[in-house]
Design a protein around this motif. Sequence first.
Motif, PDB file in Angstrom:
ATOM      1  N   ILE A   1       8.132  -4.019  -4.338  1.00  0.00           N
ATOM      2  CA  ILE A   1       9.017  -2.892  -4.657  1.00  0.00           C
ATOM      3  C   ILE A   1       8.351  -2.069  -5.758  1.00  0.00           C
ATOM      4  CG2 ILE A   1      11.310  -2.194  -5.480  1.00  0.00           C
ATOM      5  CD1 ILE A   1      11.378  -3.614  -2.771  1.00  0.00           C
ATOM      6  N   GLU A   2       7.947  -0.854  -5.435  1.00  0.00           N
ATOM      7  CA  GLU A   2       7.339   0.013  -6.442  1.00  0.00           C
ATOM      8  C   GLU A   2       8.433   0.645  -7.292  1.00  0.00           C
ATOM      9  OE1 GLU A   2       4.312   2.782  -4.996  1.00  0.00           O
ATOM     10  OE2 GLU A   2       4.380   1.678  -3.117  1.00  0.00           O
ATOM     11  N   PRO A   3       8.173   0.872  -8.580  1.00  0.00           N
ATOM     12  CA  PRO A   3       9.194   1.482  -9.431  1.00  0.00           C
ATOM     13  C   PRO A   3       9.579   2.871  -8.925  1.00  0.00           C
ATOM     14  CG  PRO A   3       7.318   0.705 -10.738  1.00  0.00           C
ATOM     15  CD  PRO A   3       6.926   0.594  -9.303  1.00  0.00           C
ATOM     16  N   ASN A   4      10.865   3.156  -8.877  1.00  0.00           N
ATOM     17  CA  ASN A   4      11.394   4.478  -8.476  1.00  0.00           C
ATOM     18  C   ASN A   4      10.823   4.972  -7.163  1.00  0.00           C
ATOM     19  OD1 ASN A   4      12.733   4.604 -10.985  1.00  0.00           O
ATOM     20  ND2 ASN A   4      10.799   5.252 -11.926  1.00  0.00           N
ATOM     21  N   GLU A   5      10.631   4.094  -6.221  1.00  0.00           N
ATOM     22  CA  GLU A   5      10.037   4.525  -4.941  1.00  0.00           C
ATOM     23  C   GLU A   5      11.012   4.239  -3.799  1.00  0.00           C
ATOM     24  OE1 GLU A   5       8.624   6.255  -2.543  1.00  0.00           O
ATOM     25  OE2 GLU A   5       6.863   6.227  -3.884  1.00  0.00           O
ATOM     26  N   GLU A   6      11.636   5.328  -3.328  1.00  0.00           N
ATOM     27  CA  GLU A   6      12.595   5.264  -2.225  1.00  0.00           C
ATOM     28  C   GLU A   6      11.974   4.599  -0.983  1.00  0.00           C
ATOM     29  OE1 GLU A   6      15.648   6.658  -2.709  1.00  0.00           O
ATOM     30  OE2 GLU A   6      16.366   6.292  -0.661  1.00  0.00           O
ATOM     31  N   LEU A   7      10.679   4.842  -0.777  1.00  0.00           N
ATOM     32  CA  LEU A   7      10.025   4.331   0.433  1.00  0.00           C
ATOM     33  C   LEU A   7       9.989   2.800   0.463  1.00  0.00           C
ATOM     34  CD1 LEU A   7       7.044   6.857   0.699  1.00  0.00           C
ATOM     35  CD2 LEU A   7       9.214   6.905   1.931  1.00  0.00           C
ATOM     36  N   SER A   8      10.087   2.168  -0.722  1.00  0.00           N
ATOM     37  CA  SER A   8      10.125   0.701  -0.749  1.00  0.00           C
ATOM     38  C   SER A   8      11.387   0.195  -0.067  1.00  0.00           C
ATOM     39  CB  SER A   8      10.098   0.182  -2.198  1.00  0.00           C
ATOM     40  OG  SER A   8       8.876   0.505  -2.810  1.00  0.00           O
ATOM     41  N   LEU A   9      12.477   0.976  -0.140  1.00  0.00           N
ATOM     42  CA  LEU A   9      13.728   0.566   0.510  1.00  0.00           C
ATOM     43  C   LEU A   9      13.581   0.649   2.033  1.00  0.00           C
ATOM     44  CD1 LEU A   9      16.291   2.363  -1.849  1.00  0.00           C
ATOM     45  CD2 LEU A   9      15.388   0.036  -1.984  1.00  0.00           C
ATOM     46  N   GLN A  10      12.813   1.641   2.505  1.00  0.00           N
ATOM     47  CA  GLN A  10      12.538   1.730   3.948  1.00  0.00           C
ATOM     48  C   GLN A  10      11.739   0.501   4.393  1.00  0.00           C
ATOM     49  OE1 GLN A  10      10.656   5.528   4.756  1.00  0.00           O
ATOM     50  NE2 GLN A  10      12.261   6.677   3.721  1.00  0.00           N
ATOM     51  N   ALA A  11      10.805   0.081   3.535  1.00  0.00           N
ATOM     52  CA  ALA A  11       9.973  -1.084   3.885  1.00  0.00           C
ATOM     53  C   ALA A  11      10.838  -2.338   4.027  1.00  0.00           C
ATOM     54  CB  ALA A  11       8.891  -1.287   2.827  1.00  0.00           C
ATOM     55  N   LEU A  12      11.925  -2.402   3.240  1.00  0.00           N
ATOM     56  CA  LEU A  12      12.790  -3.590   3.317  1.00  0.00           C
ATOM     57  C   LEU A  12      13.473  -3.702   4.677  1.00  0.00           C
ATOM     58  CD1 LEU A  12      14.408  -3.664  -0.247  1.00  0.00           C
ATOM     59  CD2 LEU A  12      12.771  -5.294   0.738  1.00  0.00           C
ATOM     60  N   SER A  13      13.760  -2.563   5.316  1.00  0.00           N
ATOM     61  CA  SER A  13      14.391  -2.614   6.649  1.00  0.00           C
ATOM     62  C   SER A  13      13.463  -3.349   7.615  1.00  0.00           C
ATOM     63  CB  SER A  13      14.660  -1.208   7.186  1.00  0.00           C
ATOM     64  OG  SER A  13      15.597  -0.550   6.372  1.00  0.00           O
ATOM     65  N   LEU A  14      12.179  -3.024   7.559  1.00  0.00           N
ATOM     66  CA  LEU A  14      11.237  -3.686   8.462  1.00  0.00           C
ATOM     67  C   LEU A  14      11.015  -5.150   8.050  1.00  0.00           C
ATOM     68  CD1 LEU A  14       9.019  -2.169  10.682  1.00  0.00           C
ATOM     69  CD2 LEU A  14       7.627  -3.607   9.256  1.00  0.00           C
ATOM     70  N   ALA A  15      11.054  -5.382   6.736  1.00  0.00           N
ATOM     71  CA  ALA A  15      10.879  -6.762   6.236  1.00  0.00           C
ATOM     72  C   ALA A  15      11.955  -7.666   6.833  1.00  0.00           C
ATOM     73  CB  ALA A  15      10.952  -6.774   4.710  1.00  0.00           C
ATOM     74  N   ARG A  16      13.181  -7.135   6.953  1.00  0.00           N
ATOM     75  CA  ARG A  16      14.286  -7.973   7.479  1.00  0.00           C
ATOM     76  C   ARG A  16      14.044  -8.359   8.939  1.00  0.00           C
ATOM     77  NH1 ARG A  16      17.673  -4.119   4.856  1.00  0.00           N
ATOM     78  NH2 ARG A  16      18.372  -3.366   6.876  1.00  0.00           N
ATOM     79  N   ASP A  17      13.302  -7.534   9.657  1.00  0.00           N
ATOM     80  CA  ASP A  17      12.986  -7.873  11.059  1.00  0.00           C
ATOM     81  C   ASP A  17      11.948  -8.995  11.151  1.00  0.00           C
ATOM     82  OD1 ASP A  17      14.695  -5.934  11.886  1.00  0.00           O
ATOM     83  OD2 ASP A  17      13.135  -4.419  12.228  1.00  0.00           O
ATOM     84  N   LEU A  18      11.272  -9.275  10.016  1.00  0.00           N
ATOM     85  CA  LEU A  18      10.205 -10.277  10.032  1.00  0.00           C
ATOM     86  C   LEU A  18      10.703 -11.672   9.684  1.00  0.00           C
ATOM     87  CD1 LEU A  18       7.568  -8.042   8.335  1.00  0.00           C
ATOM     88  CD2 LEU A  18       7.089  -9.347  10.407  1.00  0.00           C
ATOM     89  N   GLY A  19      11.828 -11.771   8.995  1.00  0.00           N
ATOM     90  CA  GLY A  19      12.352 -13.097   8.646  1.00  0.00           C
ATOM     91  C   GLY A  19      13.315 -13.042   7.489  1.00  0.00           C
TER      92      GLY A  19
END
Length: 310
Positions: A7-25
């Motif tokens: 999670i990068e500081p103040n980076e909205e795109l990190s939240l998008q990455a979490l959506s894909l992370a949830r598909d991985l496990g």
Amino acid sequence: MPVLALIEPNEELSLQALSLARDLGQPIHAFAVGEAHVELGAYGVQTVHVAEDERLSAYAPAAWAACLEQLIDRIEPTAVVAAGTSRGNEVLGHLAARRNLPFAANCIAVGSEGTVTRVRWGGSLLEEARIDSELKILSVAPHMVEATTVNGGVANVETVQANLDDGEFVVRVIEHAETRSAGISLAEAKVVISGGRGVGSADGFGMLEELAGLLNAAVGCSRVVTMAGWRPHTDQVGQTGTKVAPDLYIACGISGATQHIAGCKGAKKILAINSDAEAPILASADYAVIGDLAEVVPAITAELRKAQSS
Ligand SMILES: Cc1cc2nc3c(=O)[nH]c(=O)nc-3n(C[C@H](O)[C@H](O)[C@H](O)COP(=O)(O)OP(=O)(O)OC[C@H]3O[C@@H](n4cnc5c(N)ncnc54)[C@H](O)[C@@H]3O)c2cc1C
């Protein structure tokens, strides 16, 4: 099986990455620098590992990768995910090199048995690939996956005592310089006004800055402009620049090369201002004004001023 996300500081795109992370496990562990981020629970994060080493508060790619590596040894995740930002890709690049593992950048979906769909060639190609390693290292293409919340509670926060030597800090950010469009980030602006060769000179950007001031917009540009030294590379939109996804993208004197469109096709609406009615950008534009931008842009600015003062 656990998944670890950067999670990068103040980076909205990190939240998008979490959506894909949830598909991985599951469960999702996050590594964050600085703040506690308990609100990441809403995005499905079970535990946030926060590094409190003062030296980590500034961006230091090798040191951030070293922290991820130490967490990998502890959590034993099956995948490490980050946003496909310059920093996310750089840190994961370090991590992959340290572990001698493959790294798949700019993924937008994951399938079974390690398959991923990746955005290649500036978005003109979707590639199906398979990551052939037990630990998958991948970044998520910006603005291609929605940052959705789940019914998660508050994330647990654990402090990381990372074991880092000075060598990990050979590359680190030591200073931030304010840009001319300070305060509005190109990647997050709701309106972006970009100029191309048609603007004619560095000074020509003055009229774009003026209009940007009225619209609370960020100013971007094409590569021709950065190559000419009219604007810094940080302002470049495109395949080798920043990818933007504003509500409105105003392209002034930009022809619409595929490498430029790769950076702005996430915009909800594109307005092209171009003197050439045959310019390729018109194929991507929702609206167009055919004319000399040196007349059209000041005319828009004058109308906006009139509307704002009445
Ligand atoms: C590997 C690679 C990566 C690249 N990455 C990027 C990238 O990230 N971003 C990027 O932008 N480019 C990138 N490029 C370059 C790209 O191919 C184009 O060369 C570039 O985008 C063209 O910039 P431009 O539209 O400003 O200039 P031009 O193509 O020269 O277009 C200028 C436009 O201005 C119009 N114009 C001229 N005068 C006026 C006027 N007075 N009023 C209104 N309109 C006017 C013209 O009609 C024309 O359409 C890359 C190229 C390569 C090979």
